[in-house]
Design an enzyme around this catalytic site. Structure first.
Site, short mmCIF file in Angstrom:
data_model
loop_
_atom_site.label_atom_id
_atom_site.label_comp_id
_atom_site.label_asym_id
_atom_site.label_seq_id
_atom_site.Cartn_x
_atom_site.Cartn_y
_atom_site.Cartn_z
N LEU A 37 51.63 36.01 47.13
CA LEU A 37 50.70 36.67 46.08
C LEU A 37 52.18 37.19 45.09
O LEU A 37 53.04 37.00 44.60
CB LEU A 37 50.56 37.90 47.03
CG LEU A 37 49.88 38.06 48.21
CD1 LEU A 37 50.01 39.44 48.95
CD2 LEU A 37 48.78 38.47 47.69
N ASP A 38 50.64 36.87 43.88
CA ASP A 38 51.27 37.43 42.63
C ASP A 38 52.53 38.77 43.07
O ASP A 38 51.73 39.83 43.82
CB ASP A 38 50.40 37.24 41.17
CG ASP A 38 49.50 36.78 41.11
OD1 ASP A 38 50.33 35.29 41.96
OD2 ASP A 38 48.24 36.95 40.24
N LYS A 39 53.32 38.78 41.78
CA LYS A 39 54.28 39.75 41.67
C LYS A 39 53.36 41.13 41.93
O LYS A 39 53.83 41.99 42.35
CB LYS A 39 55.34 40.24 40.47
CG LYS A 39 55.85 41.01 40.28
CD LYS A 39 56.88 40.78 39.12
CE LYS A 39 56.90 41.95 38.75
NZ LYS A 39 57.77 41.87 36.79
#
Length: 299
Positions: A90-92
């Site tokens: 997942l993106d940051k």
């Protein structure tokens, strides 16, 4: 010094969101992830990923999920001393459901399920504007490009297969970009108010930043707090509609503190029997929904 004004306090909280988890000791971070465990069995551990925590390390990153997996593994009960394994990313800035595997074999099995699109993923996002039509499918290939501006930077962008001919306005097929990846996102509006909407999203493919790019450039509805994909040629804070600023009690100059409002809400994993995980949005996301008067649908 805690500000008395609730808006100032909220702003302070938002500005701290990204920094918080980068300051703590890795043991503390592992403990936080343990507290955020939604489910575990002998094959997998499912966590609710917090905001601002990258999955992988990189320049300037002190803490990431990958680094604390061995510590987390030791903290979980009935766990052999093997570290946990990442199955997807997942993106940051994205929060929500994330699956970790307890063995290499389980990780490979789950990665294959993701790769062959057998995992159903549902996201929620608060976006600017109202998508037209209110539900549908965006199917436009995506490619990474360098943006030439006063600060050169790289961004994912759309690489459509068709465009309008400037002479006669007819649709023409254009040569396919060799590096573009096909990308498909289903979307459905759940609520709209205050010049914003709450959308339910189902990415059918898994291209980097796919949901953000399809919403911003495909539908013209960037995600609230997505400062990267709200403009094409410049790196600048997102510009918010007057009504949205009023409801959030924010000035435009403070919009840069708004975090990305993208949440991995649900994940269905076909491991033997289908496992269904649901995770409610983080507190800042719920607060924004209330301020914008966007009603969460009752499941």
């Amino acid at each position: 010094q805690i500000p008395k004004d609730p808006t100032q306090r909220w702003l302070r909280e938002l500005a701290a969101l990204s920094q918080q988890l980068q300051q703590v000791h890795p043991n503390v971070l592992a403990k936080i992830l343990k507290q955020r465990t939604l489910y575990q069995n002998e094959e997998i551990v499912v966590i609710d990923k917090p905001y601002g925590l990258p999955v992988h390390g990189g320049p300037g990153i002190k803490n990431c999920i990958a680094d604390v997996l061995p510590i987390l593994a030791k903290m979980l009960e009935n766990m052999k001393a093997d570290p946990l394994h990442l199955c997807h990313r997942l993106d940051k800035e994205t929060t929500g459901v994330m699956v970790l595997a307890r063995s290499k074999e389980a990780a490979e099995k789950i990665r294959l399920l993701f790769k062959t699109r057998q995992v159903e993923k549902i996201y929620w996002a608060i976006v600017l504007g109202d998508p037209d039509p209110v539900e549908g499918i965006v199917e436009i290939p995506i490619v990474e490009k360098e943006v030439q501006s006063h600060q050169s930077h790289y961004k994912m962008t759309l690489a459509p297969n068709y465009r309008l001919c400037p002479e006669d306005g007819k649709v023409m097929k254009i040569r396919k970009n060799r590096n573009a990846e096909s990308a498909v996102t289903r979307y459905r509006r759940l609520a709209s108010a205050s010049a914003c909407s709450l959308l339910e999203l189902q990415p059918i493919t898994g291209v980097k930043h796919q949901i953000r790019v399809h919403l911003a450039y495909g539908l013209g509805c960037p995600i609230l707090g997505d400062h990267k994909y709200s403009h094409w040629s410049k790196l600048a804070p997102q510009k918010l509609p007057e009504l949205t600023l009023r409801r959030l009690k924010l000035e435009q100059s403070k919009a840069r503190h708004l975090p990305l409002h993208l949440h991995a809400h649900r994940l269905c994993l076909p491991l033997g029997q289908p496992l269904d995980f649901v995770c409610k949005p983080p507190l800042f996301f719920q607060k924004t929904l209330r301020k914008l008067e966007l009603d969460i649908p009752k499941d």
